[in-house]
Motif scaffolding. Structure first.
Motif, PDB file in Angstrom:
ATOM      1  N   ALA A  98     -25.356  24.116  10.910  1.00 35.81           N
ATOM      2  CA  ALA A  98     -24.459  25.241  10.667  1.00 35.81           C
ATOM      3  C   ALA A  98     -24.625  25.761   9.249  1.00 35.81           C
ATOM      4  O   ALA A  98     -24.899  25.008   8.316  1.00 35.81           O
ATOM      5  N   GLN A  99     -24.451  27.075   9.079  1.00 32.06           N
ATOM      6  CA  GLN A  99     -24.477  27.669   7.745  1.00 32.06           C
ATOM      7  C   GLN A  99     -23.131  28.319   7.500  1.00 32.06           C
ATOM      8  O   GLN A  99     -22.561  28.945   8.387  1.00 32.06           O
ATOM      9  N   GLY A 100     -22.609  28.140   6.323  1.00 31.75           N
ATOM     10  CA  GLY A 100     -21.301  28.715   6.009  1.00 31.75           C
ATOM     11  C   GLY A 100     -20.834  28.237   4.659  1.00 31.75           C
ATOM     12  O   GLY A 100     -21.654  27.898   3.805  1.00 31.75           O
ATOM     13  N   LEU A 101     -19.524  28.220   4.441  1.00 32.46           N
ATOM     14  CA  LEU A 101     -18.982  27.808   3.148  1.00 32.46           C
ATOM     15  C   LEU A 101     -19.236  26.323   2.918  1.00 32.46           C
ATOM     16  O   LEU A 101     -18.968  25.503   3.790  1.00 32.46           O
ATOM     17  N   PRO A 102     -19.757  25.944   1.761  1.00 35.42           N
ATOM     18  CA  PRO A 102     -19.897  24.526   1.465  1.00 35.42           C
ATOM     19  C   PRO A 102     -18.530  23.903   1.215  1.00 35.42           C
ATOM     20  O   PRO A 102     -17.590  24.603   0.837  1.00 35.42           O
ATOM     21  N   ALA A 103     -18.421  22.592   1.437  1.00 38.25           N
ATOM     22  CA  ALA A 103     -17.156  21.896   1.234  1.00 38.25           C
ATOM     23  C   ALA A 103     -16.682  22.094  -0.194  1.00 38.25           C
ATOM     24  O   ALA A 103     -17.461  21.956  -1.139  1.00 38.25           O
ATOM     25  N   GLY A 104     -15.407  22.429  -0.371  1.00 38.26           N
ATOM     26  CA  GLY A 104     -14.869  22.616  -1.712  1.00 38.26           C
ATOM     27  C   GLY A 104     -15.146  23.991  -2.286  1.00 38.26           C
ATOM     28  O   GLY A 104     -14.691  24.319  -3.379  1.00 38.26           O
ATOM     29  N   GLY A 105     -15.916  24.801  -1.560  1.00 41.28           N
ATOM     30  CA  GLY A 105     -16.284  26.113  -2.097  1.00 41.28           C
ATOM     31  C   GLY A 105     -15.269  27.176  -1.708  1.00 41.28           C
ATOM     32  O   GLY A 105     -14.973  27.349  -0.525  1.00 41.28           O
ATOM     33  N   GLY A 106     -14.759  27.889  -2.687  1.00 38.85           N
ATOM     34  CA  GLY A 106     -13.829  28.971  -2.417  1.00 38.85           C
ATOM     35  C   GLY A 106     -14.577  30.238  -2.071  1.00 38.85           C
ATOM     36  O   GLY A 106     -15.791  30.317  -2.266  1.00 38.85           O
ATOM     37  N   LEU A 107     -13.858  31.241  -1.572  1.00 43.04           N
ATOM     38  CA  LEU A 107     -14.517  32.486  -1.196  1.00 43.04           C
ATOM     39  C   LEU A 107     -15.026  33.246  -2.412  1.00 43.04           C
ATOM     40  O   LEU A 107     -16.040  33.946  -2.336  1.00 43.04           O
ATOM     41  N   GLN A 108     -14.334  33.101  -3.541  1.00 40.08           N
ATOM     42  CA  GLN A 108     -14.732  33.879  -4.721  1.00 40.08           C
ATOM     43  C   GLN A 108     -16.064  33.413  -5.296  1.00 40.08           C
ATOM     44  O   GLN A 108     -16.720  34.140  -6.030  1.00 40.08           O
ATOM     45  N   ASN A 109     -16.455  32.189  -4.968  1.00 44.92           N
ATOM     46  CA  ASN A 109     -17.722  31.676  -5.499  1.00 44.92           C
ATOM     47  C   ASN A 109     -18.890  31.865  -4.523  1.00 44.92           C
ATOM     48  O   ASN A 109     -20.027  31.620  -4.870  1.00 44.92           O
ATOM     49  N   ALA A 110     -18.579  32.244  -3.298  1.00 42.97           N
ATOM     50  CA  ALA A 110     -19.637  32.337  -2.297  1.00 42.97           C
ATOM     51  C   ALA A 110     -20.380  33.666  -2.428  1.00 42.97           C
ATOM     52  O   ALA A 110     -19.775  34.702  -2.690  1.00 42.97           O
ATOM     53  N   ASP A 111     -21.694  33.621  -2.260  1.00 43.44           N
ATOM     54  CA  ASP A 111     -22.449  34.874  -2.301  1.00 43.44           C
ATOM     55  C   ASP A 111     -22.295  35.591  -0.965  1.00 43.44           C
ATOM     56  O   ASP A 111     -21.774  35.050   0.007  1.00 43.44           O
ATOM     57  N   GLU A 112     -22.778  36.833  -0.935  1.00 45.80           N
ATOM     58  CA  GLU A 112     -22.608  37.695   0.227  1.00 45.80           C
ATOM     59  C   GLU A 112     -23.198  37.105   1.509  1.00 45.80           C
ATOM     60  O   GLU A 112     -22.580  37.134   2.569  1.00 45.80           O
ATOM     61  N   LEU A 113     -24.411  36.558   1.367  1.00 49.25           N
ATOM     62  CA  LEU A 113     -25.108  36.057   2.544  1.00 49.25           C
ATOM     63  C   LEU A 113     -24.388  34.857   3.138  1.00 49.25           C
ATOM     64  O   LEU A 113     -24.263  34.721   4.361  1.00 49.25           O
ATOM     65  N   THR A 114     -23.877  33.984   2.253  1.00 46.56           N
ATOM     66  CA  THR A 114     -23.122  32.825   2.717  1.00 46.56           C
ATOM     67  C   THR A 114     -21.882  33.282   3.478  1.00 46.56           C
ATOM     68  O   THR A 114     -21.563  32.763   4.557  1.00 46.56           O
TER      69      THR A 114
END
Lengths: 204, 204
Positions: free
Chosen positions: B177-193
Motif C-alpha cells: 500500500a502507498q499512503g501516509l507514513p505512520a506518524g506523518g501529518g497531512l501538512q508534511n505529506a507531498d502531493e503525490l503521497t
C-alpha cells in the motif's frame, strides 16, 4: 520459523562500516550490499588500501601532516617553504585546498582537530605543545589561524590567540577572513555571515 | 617548491573510499583521516571484515538473498516458510525490515536492484528469469511487489505485473500500500503521497 538474519560476515562488515564517520546504519547496509555486488577484486583492493595506509602512513610529530614511512613528511622535508609564516589548520586534509590557491608559500601546522567540549576534545588532545615548540626557535613572525568559522573553530582560534599573546607576543597572529563566499549572493547568506561581512568590510 | 600531495597510500585509500555508494570526495577524505587517527587495530579489523564478507558471502542463485558459503541461504533453507506467497523486493537488505513487522510468513525474492534506464539497469540485469522459474512449479498463488514507491520502483512493478499477466495469469499480483507514513501529518505529506492516500482510501 527461525529468526531470519544476514550471514555473520555481513553483520560484521556492517558493524565496522557503521563506525566510519558520516556513515549511518542505512549507509552501512547500502555500502555492504554494494561491496558484495562487486567482483571480489574491489573488496580485496579496498582491504589492502585500508591496511596499507594504516601501516605506512602516520602523523608527522612536528607538523601534524601525513608522514609516509618511506618518504617522510612532504611538508617538513620541503626546504623551499617559508618558515617565518605558519598556517594552523585543523586537519591534514585542510592543507591541499589552501595549497591549490597558489598564493601561500609558508609552512603548515595541523592540530589534528579542534577544541570541542561537547565531544570531549580539549587543548591537550591537539598538537598545540608541538606548535609552541616550533615557535620557540624564534624564526616565526606570523601565525595564520586557518580554522573553521564555526563555534568550535572560534573557540580554538580564541584559545590559541590568548596563548600566543602570553607566550610569544612578538608573533603576529592573523585569522582567515570571514564574509560572503565566492558566488554567494546576499539573499543566500545567513545573518552571522552578513554580520561578519559588514564587520570586515574593506575600502575599495 | 615541489607540488604538495598526500602520501601515495593515503591517495589510494581515498580513491577506493570514493567509489563506495554515497561517499563523495569530501567524505572519503574525512573517513581516511579518521581511519589514520584510529589505532591500527580498527583498520586491520575493517580490512578483514571487507575481505571476509567478499569471500564467504554470495548471492543465493534461487532467491537473491545473502548466502553464506558455510551455512547456505537462510531463506531457502527455512522449511517453515509459506512457499505459496513470494514478496519481491529490490535488495537483500529490504528483507529484514519486512521480517520485523512479524506479519509476513511467506518467501522472498530479491531482484538485486530495480529497473533504472538512467543508470543503465534493465530487466536483464535483475534476477527476473530466476523468479519466473520459481513460479513455473505452480505452487505460488500470490506475488507481492515490495518495491520502492518512486519512479524506478514504479517502472519495475509495472514491468513485472505485465510480464506476470502474460506468463502466469493465475498468480495474484499485489503491491504494498502507498499512503501516509505512520506518524506523518497531512501538512508534511507531498502531493503525490496525498494523491495516493486518497486514491487508496479504505472503508473503516
Amino acid at each position: 520459523m527461525s529468526r531470519l538474519d544476514f550471514p555473520e560476515e555481513v553483520n560484521v562488515l556492517i558493524a565496522h562500516l557503521k563506525r566510519l564517520p558520516g556513515v549511518g546504519p542505512k549507509s552501512a547496509e547500502r555500502i555492504a550490499v554494494w561491496l558484495l555486488d562487486q567482483d571480489g577484486e574491489f573488496s580485496g583492493d579496498l582491504a589492502v588500501a585500508v591496511r596499507g595506509a594504516a601501516e605506512k602512513v602516520q602523523t608527522c610529530a612536528r607538523c601534524g601532516f601525513f608522514e609516509s614511512a618511506s618518504l617522510g613528511c612532504a611538508l617538513c622535508g620541503d626546504e623551499a617553504r617559508d618558515r617565518a609564516v605558519i598556517c594552523v589548520v585543523e586537519q591534514p586534509t585542510d592543507v591541499l585546498p589552501l595549497e591549490r590557491t597558489g598564493v601561500f608559500r609558508g609552512s603548515y601546522h595541523c592540530l589534528g582537530g579542534r577544541i570541542a567540549p561537547l565531544e570531549n576534545i580539549g587543548p591537550d588532545d591537539l598538537l598545540i605543545d608541538v606548535l609552541m615548540e616550533r615557535l620557540s626557535g624564534g624564526e616565526v613572525n606570523e601565525l595564520i589561524l586557518g580554522v573553521a568559522s564555526d563555534v568550535e573553530g572560534e573557540a580554538t582560534a580564541n584559545y590559541l590567540a590568548e596563548l600566543l599573546a602570553v607566550s610569544y607576543p612578538e608573533v603576529v597572529v592573523t585569522r582567515l577572513a570571514q564574509g560572503l563566499p565566492a558566488g554567494g549572493g546576499l539573499q543566500n547568506a545567513d545573518e552571522l555571515t552578513l554580520y561578519r561581512a559588514l564587520d570586515g568590510r574593506r575600502k575599495m
